[in-house]
Design a protein around this motif. Structure first.
Motif, PDB file in Angstrom:
ATOM      1  N   MET A 149     -44.590  13.000 -15.121  1.00 26.32           N
ATOM      2  CA  MET A 149     -44.649  12.455 -13.760  1.00 26.32           C
ATOM      3  C   MET A 149     -43.251  12.309 -13.184  1.00 26.32           C
ATOM      4  N   ALA A 150     -42.297  11.926 -14.014  1.00 25.32           N
ATOM      5  CA  ALA A 150     -40.902  11.820 -13.552  1.00 25.32           C
ATOM      6  C   ALA A 150     -40.379  13.189 -13.146  1.00 25.32           C
ATOM      7  N   LEU A 151     -40.767  14.237 -13.866  1.00 19.87           N
ATOM      8  CA  LEU A 151     -40.351  15.596 -13.507  1.00 19.87           C
ATOM      9  C   LEU A 151     -40.906  16.001 -12.140  1.00 19.87           C
ATOM     10  N   VAL A 152     -42.163  15.670 -11.891  1.00 23.26           N
ATOM     11  CA  VAL A 152     -42.777  15.987 -10.598  1.00 23.26           C
ATOM     12  C   VAL A 152     -42.061  15.253  -9.471  1.00 23.26           C
ATOM     13  N   LEU A 153     -41.795  13.966  -9.663  1.00 20.34           N
ATOM     14  CA  LEU A 153     -41.104  13.186  -8.637  1.00 20.34           C
ATOM     15  C   LEU A 153     -39.682  13.700  -8.393  1.00 20.34           C
ATOM     16  N   ARG A 157     -38.168  15.263  -4.880  1.00 17.06           N
ATOM     17  CA  ARG A 157     -36.918  14.808  -4.251  1.00 17.06           C
ATOM     18  C   ARG A 157     -35.976  15.984  -4.002  1.00 17.06           C
ATOM     19  N   TRP A 158     -35.860  16.886  -4.985  1.00 17.47           N
ATOM     20  CA  TRP A 158     -34.970  18.042  -4.813  1.00 17.47           C
ATOM     21  C   TRP A 158     -35.493  18.977  -3.730  1.00 17.47           C
TER      22      TRP A 158
END
Length: 182
Positions: A149-153, A157-158
């Motif tokens: 989930m952190a990777l998706v967020l 953002r990028w």
């Protein structure tokens, strides 16, 4: 240093060759207009997507990935060379950000062969080096697997940052187009 070189050298070579080819062709004015249009279109899509926009427009690219047989059962050195040659330049693998697709158009807008080749080589160096450094960051011993989930967020953002940068490029390219007309 080996990984950075394996990614950076092929990236610079491929991009510089592309820049030399695009620089020879009389595309600068058309490429400037395409730069403004592409950057505005994808910039708006990427920024509004973060704000709940309904328009979905995938960045140009490919879903091709390095076949396992090219890296399975080979030496570490060959594996690094294969990955670097394919991922360093960035054309033969998936890239989720629309800004990457703008780079060849911007190179074509550079004008002269020397300017196009230099800009392209710089883009290749930046892309290849960034890919290598990301690999080295993620391959550190003892590093825990990242939370999906952190990777998706982070990716979201990028994409927003990519969209904002594209909008700035669109404004600059539009201003340059207007200047050419006056």
């Amino acid at each position: 240093m080996v990984v950075v070189t394996a990614y950076g050298v092929p990236a610079v070579a491929v991009w510089a060759a592309l820049g030399a080819i695009l620089g020879v062709l009389p595309l600068a004015r058309l490429a400037l207009v395409l730069t403004a249009a592409y950057a505005a279109c994808y910039g708006l899509v990427e920024v509004t997507d973060r704000l709940g926009g309904r328009i979905r427009l995938r960045p140009p690219g490919t879903r091709w990935q390095v076949p396992q047989e090219m890296v399975t059962g080979v030496s570490r050195r060959r594996r690094i060379l294969v990955w670097g040659s394919v991922l360093g330049p960035g054309f033969m693998t998936r890239n989720p950000y629309a800004g990457f697709g703008l780079l060849p158009i911007a190179v074509a807008a550079a004008g002269s062969v020397r300017s196009a080749a230099a800009l392209a080589a710089a883009a290749g160096l930046a892309h290849g080096t960034a890919r290598a450094l990301a690999l080295l960051r993620d391959a550190r011993p003892g590093r825990a697997a990242p939370d999906p989930m952190a990777l998706v967020l982070t990716s979201m953002r990028w994409r927003t940052v990519d969209g904002l940068v594209l909008l700035v490029v669109a404004a600059a390219a539009l201003a340059a187009c207007i200047r050419l007309l006056t």
